[in-house]
Design an enzyme around this catalytic site. Sequence first.
Site, PDB file in Angstrom:
ATOM      1  CB  SER A 115      15.731  16.571 -19.132  1.00 43.40           C
ATOM      2  OG  SER A 115      14.980  17.770 -19.191  1.00 43.40           O
ATOM      3  CG  HIS A 140      -1.768  -1.223   1.330  1.00 48.08           C
ATOM      4  ND1 HIS A 140      -2.897  -1.465   0.584  1.00 48.08           N
ATOM      5  CD2 HIS A 140      -1.574  -2.330   2.106  1.00 48.08           C
ATOM      6  CE1 HIS A 140      -3.381  -2.659   0.903  1.00 48.08           C
ATOM      7  NE2 HIS A 140      -2.598  -3.213   1.810  1.00 48.08           N
TER       8      HIS A 140
END
Length: 464
Positions: free
Chosen positions: A267, A143
Amino acid sequence: PQLPPPLPQLSGLVVNDALLSKLRAIYKDFNDEDALWVKQTEFKGGAPGGPPLATNHDVKAVEYLLKHKLSLLSKESGLEELMKVKEFIHFGLTSQDINNTCYPLMILRFWRSVYMPKLVQIVYTLDLFARKWGDIPLLARTHGQPASPTRMGKELMVFVDRLKAQMEQMESVPHCCKFGGATGNLNAHRVAFPDRDWVSFANQLAFSLGLQRLQCTTQIEHYDNMAALFDAAKRINTILVDLCRDIWSYISFGLFKQKTKAGEIGSSAMPHKVNPIDFENAEGNLGFANAIFEHLAAKLPISRLQRDLTDSTVTRNIGIPFGHTMVSFDSVLKGLGKLKLDEAAIRGDLNNHWEVTAEAIQTILRREAVDGAYELLKEETRGAVVTEESVASFVNKLEKHATIKLSPSVIAELRAITPSSYVGFFAPGQEVEVWASTKFGHALAPMLAAVEEQKKALEGCFDY
């Protein structure tokens, strides 16, 4: 097996290696000119040696091409007999006897020589990493929250086991064809030559190609087994999506770094970036492939009455999801080859989360019949910042507790528990080559060759 000419009308044709070589050259040397001949015959008509009007039927156009090729060959000395047998091209057949044999055959050959060898390279790479990193403790997350520690090697071996299971299921799916005439009953064959065992002949033909002939069909194959292959491919892709997302997350957490290459840019704006683009590209292609596999598996087994044409336009796209799948396989392999495990980051991540020792401590306390052991640890750790010092302090309280009486050996057990030591069992199991040798038949040789190729590609991969 060699198939003898079944009909007296073909007995005058001397079949030898020279003739077979010339006949096979028709497809081996198929070129743009031949393709244009077929398309002109299908859409316009008037191709040299072909019918004057358009067929508006692709398979019929191919039949006319083959007859044209035989007519040309028959002009050669010793091959005159070909003119007498050309009408036995497509004899008693419908187009789906061709399509529903060639598509399964193409899939079978692709599956054996391309798909499985590339997939086993991914499995081998993961297996190698799992064994190498089998003793590296890892903070688990359920979770999205810190959970009982595991091992990096074991988490990768989860994917190895999953992929192996699906590959075995895929191996068990038969590659089937339909070869039975206009409505699956060999009507035309029987009416023309009622004394012939056409069923045995058709079965033998399919077997000679490595396929299983479906015995009871309509005009088309019912595609159930092909759909099972697509579903199996989809499950494998889904497992790889899961892998890509997990590796992406480990990179995001800083547990893996990626090897860089001079000149590469992560990038256009941020010079520092080393993005996990291989796993992202793989995930995108896998998702696209699965969308098509889903439609193929759901659509192809459905056809109105004895046949409608919807399967024809759909089967033309079978190569698309496999193509995207192969691109994704290469992306996964490329991404895995860039990984650098950061052991310091992994151990630092564990040491920042001593709360994960709570399960271990409460389990030992329950073993010792301590009443409310779970609740004790819940009160101490749930939602709190738990450190090595606070865990040690809790054990010290237990040692001096007025009502909980624990022996010195139990206290020593509790003090020995750390996030890095609380990792449970992990057994890697069979190596990939051993496993494959017991599970696969015709695909085995190219798979083992692919493993050897991947071994060479991974040489030095841990040198960082």
